[in-house]
Design an enzyme around this catalytic site. Sequence first.
Site, PDB file in Angstrom:
ATOM      1  N   ASN A   1       0.878  -1.162   0.000  1.00 48.14           N
ATOM      2  CA  ASN A   1       0.000   0.000   0.000  1.00 48.14           C
ATOM      3  C   ASN A   1       0.917   1.214   0.000  1.00 48.14           C
ATOM      4  O   ASN A   1       1.366   1.682   1.042  1.00 48.14           O
ATOM      5  CB  ASN A   1      -0.899  -0.021   1.234  1.00 48.14           C
ATOM      6  CG  ASN A   1      -1.891   1.130   1.270  1.00 48.14           C
ATOM      7  OD1 ASN A   1      -1.778   2.093   0.515  1.00 48.14           O
ATOM      8  ND2 ASN A   1      -2.850   1.046   2.165  1.00 48.14           N
ATOM      9  N   ARG A  14      -6.743  17.434   4.072  1.00 44.12           N
ATOM     10  CA  ARG A  14      -7.655  17.689   2.967  1.00 44.12           C
ATOM     11  C   ARG A  14      -8.921  18.375   3.467  1.00 44.12           C
ATOM     12  O   ARG A  14      -9.390  18.097   4.564  1.00 44.12           O
ATOM     13  CB  ARG A  14      -8.004  16.382   2.250  1.00 44.12           C
ATOM     14  CG  ARG A  14      -6.908  15.890   1.326  1.00 44.12           C
ATOM     15  CD  ARG A  14      -7.212  14.498   0.800  1.00 44.12           C
ATOM     16  NE  ARG A  14      -6.642  13.458   1.637  1.00 44.12           N
ATOM     17  CZ  ARG A  14      -6.930  12.167   1.518  1.00 44.12           C
ATOM     18  NH1 ARG A  14      -7.808  11.771   0.615  1.00 44.12           N
ATOM     19  NH2 ARG A  14      -6.357  11.289   2.312  1.00 44.12           N
TER      20      ARG A  14
END
Length: 396
Positions: A8, A234
């Site tokens: 990942n 974010r």
Amino acid sequence: MTGILTLNAGSSSIKFGLYNDAPEPEQLVDGQVDGIGGSARLELHAKAAKTSIDVDAPTQAAALEVAMRALSPHMSGLEISGIGHRIVHGGMEFVEPVVLTQDILDGLAELEPLAPLHQPHNLAGVAAARAAFPNAVQIGCFDTAFHRGHPWVNDTFALPRSYYEQGIRRYGFHGLSYNYITGVIAERFPDLHKGRIIVAHLGNGASMCAIRQGKSVGSTMGFSALDGLPMGTRCGQIDPGVVLHLITQKGMAPQDLMHMLYHESGLLGLSGFTGDMRELLASDRKEARQAIDYYVFRARREIGALSAVLCGVDALVFCGGVGENAGPIRERIVEGLDYLGIGIDPERNSENALDIGNGRTRVMVIPTDEERVIARAVHRKKHHGTEDNTTRRLFA
């Protein structure tokens, strides 16, 4: 004996896992290299032993080499025959894991603008793995795939219809996590699996998903991984007029705006000093308190919205780093949700217990395991063929 490796790869880290090759893969070792390109550090968990050391990892390829050296003592007698990769964006076409041919990798590279924090690094991890294990089959597993059966009303934007046909639509993310959670519920709580569940994947990246009978019917994330909940760095949901204003009135260049929305916003932007929930909870600064206030308010608002999508809710499930470990955040999120039958038992919540609710609607904490979903997919692809009848080439 053959083994499976899962990767990942993100912008500054690589998480990895080593499994035996079985229908239900057994994890032998897991770990991660954090801080790639800076002060990198290796963490390795093998059985009861844990290792944490500083390492030199200026690139993804170097980080993979570090991971392989750390895994080497545990790979004796194992041939790595399959490597599974988390790939954040699968676009319109990928609804199943797929063997990563060069043709497919070229197509996935076209999606990099839709997931700039993740996709380039996911693909860099594939390139590094192909070089390190040229004989192993490389399998891509897509975060968007879980959501591809969305009802049309949860898949589109109210733009001219031609844009939808071009791929401007709500994709949803964190699908590997939702896949794992729904699998646990199907196995352990089959009656609940038939019902209406909201899963809150809360970590540095955060989203929620409305799930009915094991299928995604709505998600807080949309076209990109910017939408919905505020995250570590974010912004989450934002009025598109703000974006237009920053470009047309403030003169921000698109690249600068993109950097701000992805890297300088969210909890970091609101607090002014960190996007780490642990540091915010430990701080007595007003800005930290306000960042948390906004985070829990938006989470509560999204739970209400998703309960409307589902026409009710039978269970709320928390997962992800924050969702699994931050009891105070869970407690604050559910404050005032008694109208949905949602409440929390303080003692069980403080223990991160499986069942933490005290109302008619079940509230649960289920640790997610995206790497296990990837390992299972690699085993299936290796032993049951490499063709996906449900996967279509639509990049043309």
